[in-house]
Design a protein around this motif. Structure first.
Motif, PDB file in Angstrom:
ATOM      1  N   LEU A  19      15.244  10.166  -2.881  1.00 22.83           N
ATOM      2  CA  LEU A  19      13.824  10.402  -3.124  1.00 22.83           C
ATOM      3  C   LEU A  19      13.138   9.092  -3.492  1.00 22.83           C
ATOM      4  O   LEU A  19      12.050   8.801  -3.006  1.00 22.83           O
ATOM      5  N   GLN A  20      13.778   8.279  -4.333  1.00 18.36           N
ATOM      6  CA  GLN A  20      13.163   7.015  -4.741  1.00 18.36           C
ATOM      7  C   GLN A  20      12.997   6.071  -3.554  1.00 18.36           C
ATOM      8  O   GLN A  20      11.973   5.406  -3.428  1.00 18.36           O
ATOM      9  N   GLU A  21      13.961   6.021  -2.669  1.00 21.24           N
ATOM     10  CA  GLU A  21      13.835   5.172  -1.472  1.00 21.24           C
ATOM     11  C   GLU A  21      12.692   5.646  -0.587  1.00 21.24           C
ATOM     12  O   GLU A  21      11.915   4.830  -0.076  1.00 21.24           O
ATOM     13  N   ARG A  22      12.568   6.957  -0.432  1.00 20.09           N
ATOM     14  CA  ARG A  22      11.473   7.511   0.378  1.00 20.09           C
ATOM     15  C   ARG A  22      10.124   7.231  -0.277  1.00 20.09           C
ATOM     16  O   ARG A  22       9.161   6.881   0.394  1.00 20.09           O
ATOM     17  N   ARG A  23      10.036   7.376  -1.605  1.00 18.10           N
ATOM     18  CA  ARG A  23       8.786   7.098  -2.328  1.00 18.10           C
ATOM     19  C   ARG A  23       8.400   5.631  -2.192  1.00 18.10           C
ATOM     20  O   ARG A  23       7.244   5.312  -1.932  1.00 18.10           O
ATOM     21  N   ASP A  24       9.371   4.744  -2.391  1.00 20.09           N
ATOM     22  CA  ASP A  24       9.091   3.302  -2.298  1.00 20.09           C
ATOM     23  C   ASP A  24       8.592   2.924  -0.911  1.00 20.09           C
ATOM     24  O   ASP A  24       7.631   2.164  -0.775  1.00 20.09           O
ATOM     25  N   GLU A  25       9.241   3.453   0.121  1.00 20.44           N
ATOM     26  CA  GLU A  25       8.820   3.137   1.481  1.00 20.44           C
ATOM     27  C   GLU A  25       7.422   3.696   1.759  1.00 20.44           C
ATOM     28  O   GLU A  25       6.575   3.013   2.347  1.00 20.44           O
ATOM     29  N   LEU A  26       7.162   4.921   1.321  1.00 12.82           N
ATOM     30  CA  LEU A  26       5.844   5.523   1.534  1.00 12.82           C
ATOM     31  C   LEU A  26       4.767   4.732   0.790  1.00 12.82           C
ATOM     32  O   LEU A  26       3.684   4.486   1.336  1.00 12.82           O
ATOM     33  N   ALA A  27       5.070   4.306  -0.424  1.00 11.62           N
ATOM     34  CA  ALA A  27       4.106   3.500  -1.187  1.00 11.62           C
ATOM     35  C   ALA A  27       3.757   2.226  -0.419  1.00 11.62           C
ATOM     36  O   ALA A  27       2.576   1.882  -0.281  1.00 11.62           O
ATOM     37  N   ARG A  28       4.754   1.540   0.091  1.00 13.88           N
ATOM     38  CA  ARG A  28       4.498   0.318   0.880  1.00 13.88           C
ATOM     39  C   ARG A  28       3.665   0.625   2.112  1.00 13.88           C
ATOM     40  O   ARG A  28       2.743  -0.120   2.460  1.00 13.88           O
ATOM     41  N   ASP A  29       3.971   1.728   2.781  1.00 12.39           N
ATOM     42  CA  ASP A  29       3.244   2.072   4.003  1.00 12.39           C
ATOM     43  C   ASP A  29       1.792   2.457   3.721  1.00 12.39           C
ATOM     44  O   ASP A  29       0.891   2.115   4.491  1.00 12.39           O
ATOM     45  N   ILE A  30       1.549   3.176   2.624  1.00 17.61           N
ATOM     46  CA  ILE A  30       0.177   3.537   2.266  1.00 17.61           C
ATOM     47  C   ILE A  30      -0.618   2.278   1.947  1.00 17.61           C
ATOM     48  O   ILE A  30      -1.743   2.105   2.433  1.00 17.61           O
ATOM     49  N   VAL A  31      -0.046   1.395   1.143  1.00 14.55           N
ATOM     50  CA  VAL A  31      -0.740   0.149   0.806  1.00 14.55           C
ATOM     51  C   VAL A  31      -0.984  -0.664   2.069  1.00 14.55           C
ATOM     52  O   VAL A  31      -2.091  -1.166   2.300  1.00 14.55           O
ATOM     53  N   GLY A  32       0.021  -0.786   2.928  1.00 16.04           N
ATOM     54  CA  GLY A  32      -0.134  -1.551   4.161  1.00 16.04           C
ATOM     55  C   GLY A  32      -1.194  -0.980   5.087  1.00 16.04           C
ATOM     56  O   GLY A  32      -1.914  -1.722   5.750  1.00 16.04           O
ATOM     57  N   ALA A  33      -1.316   0.329   5.103  1.00 12.28           N
ATOM     58  CA  ALA A  33      -2.272   0.977   6.007  1.00 12.28           C
ATOM     59  C   ALA A  33      -3.675   1.083   5.434  1.00 12.28           C
ATOM     60  O   ALA A  33      -4.655   0.983   6.183  1.00 12.28           O
ATOM     61  N   ALA A  34      -3.799   1.282   4.114  1.00 12.39           N
ATOM     62  CA  ALA A  34      -5.092   1.720   3.581  1.00 12.39           C
ATOM     63  C   ALA A  34      -5.673   0.886   2.456  1.00 12.39           C
ATOM     64  O   ALA A  34      -6.790   1.159   2.027  1.00 12.39           O
ATOM     65  N   TYR A  35      -4.973  -0.090   1.955  1.00 13.26           N
ATOM     66  CA  TYR A  35      -5.484  -0.893   0.838  1.00 13.26           C
ATOM     67  C   TYR A  35      -6.372  -2.010   1.371  1.00 13.26           C
ATOM     68  O   TYR A  35      -5.937  -2.835   2.169  1.00 13.26           O
ATOM     69  N   LEU A  36      -7.619  -2.031   0.927  1.00 17.46           N
ATOM     70  CA  LEU A  36      -8.591  -3.023   1.369  1.00 17.46           C
ATOM     71  C   LEU A  36      -9.127  -3.785   0.157  1.00 17.46           C
ATOM     72  O   LEU A  36      -9.340  -3.198  -0.906  1.00 17.46           O
ATOM     73  N   ARG A  37      -9.363  -5.075   0.324  1.00 16.30           N
ATOM     74  CA  ARG A  37      -9.973  -5.903  -0.719  1.00 16.30           C
ATOM     75  C   ARG A  37     -11.379  -6.279  -0.272  1.00 16.30           C
ATOM     76  O   ARG A  37     -11.628  -6.479   0.904  1.00 16.30           O
ATOM     77  N   GLY A  38     -12.283  -6.356  -1.228  1.00 17.48           N
ATOM     78  CA  GLY A  38     -13.665  -6.706  -0.918  1.00 17.48           C
ATOM     79  C   GLY A  38     -14.583  -6.208  -2.012  1.00 17.48           C
ATOM     80  O   GLY A  38     -14.175  -6.079  -3.163  1.00 17.48           O
TER      81      GLY A  38
END
Length: 192
Positions: A19-38
């Motif tokens: 579960l922790q590996e899946r959570r960590d990977e999903l967290a990285r993918d969400i940040v990579g896809a949807a985190y914007l600075r500005g």
């Protein structure tokens, strides 16, 4: 169409991973896809130097599927139905419905002036136990509004489950409104 038994499908489903590996990977993918600075104005009217664009992760099946799989693990006992506020959380509610087998309703921001004019679309009955799902929680205002509309129909709100808690007093405001809150990730857990 991806074969559900293919290595890619099994990897996306998390087969053989903790579960922790899946959570960590999903967290990285969400940040990579949807985190914007500005410089952004949030729905609350507050300004922010960062923004999570929910549409950038909710419209990607490989991310949305995994979000729903983690949400299933956070479902409170005795939930009869899922509620997703329009527009952003409708995809979450549908994905969680498919993953859990529970039916869902859509909570409108305002009633339409034609057809049924309902604020809650779909079947919802008095005394049903409903989990409200939300994408990004800042102040919690949208989730609280949606929960209030579900309660106005006579259903019981057993909690509000978000994908990302921006850590801006949303959980405290949700608790003050009388609802239990949980989130898959906090801003800190995402490394932001």
């Amino acid at each position: 169409m991806i074969d559900q038994n293919s290595p890619q499908a099994l990897l996306e489903a998390g087969v053989g991973r903790s579960l922790q590996e899946r959570r960590d990977e999903l967290a990285r993918d969400i940040v990579g896809a949807a985190y914007l600075r500005g410089d952004f104005v949030l729905s609350s009217g507050a300004r922010s130097t960062y923004y999570f664009d929910k549409y950038l992760f909710e419209t990607k099946p490989t991310i949305l599927r995994r979000v729903a799989a983690l949400m299933v693990e956070r479902l409170p006992a005795q939930v009869d139905r899922i509620a997703g506020p329009e527009v952003g959380a409708v995809a979450l509610a549908a994905a969680l419905s498919l993953e859990s087998g529970l039916p869902f309703v859509i909570v409108r921001k305002t009633a339409k002036s034609y057809a049924t004019g309902r604020l809650v679309e779909g079947e919802l009955y008095p005394q049903e136990k409903v989990l409200v799902v939300e994408d990004i929680i800042s102040t919690g205002a949208q989730a609280i509004r949606a929960a209030g509309q579900v309660r106005a129909v006579g259903a019981q709100v057993v909690g509000i489950l978000g994908v990302i808690d921006r850590e801006q007093d949303g959980p405290q405001r949700i608790a003050a409104a009388g609802y239990h809150f949980d989130a898959l990730f906090t801003r800190t857990q995402l490394g932001i």
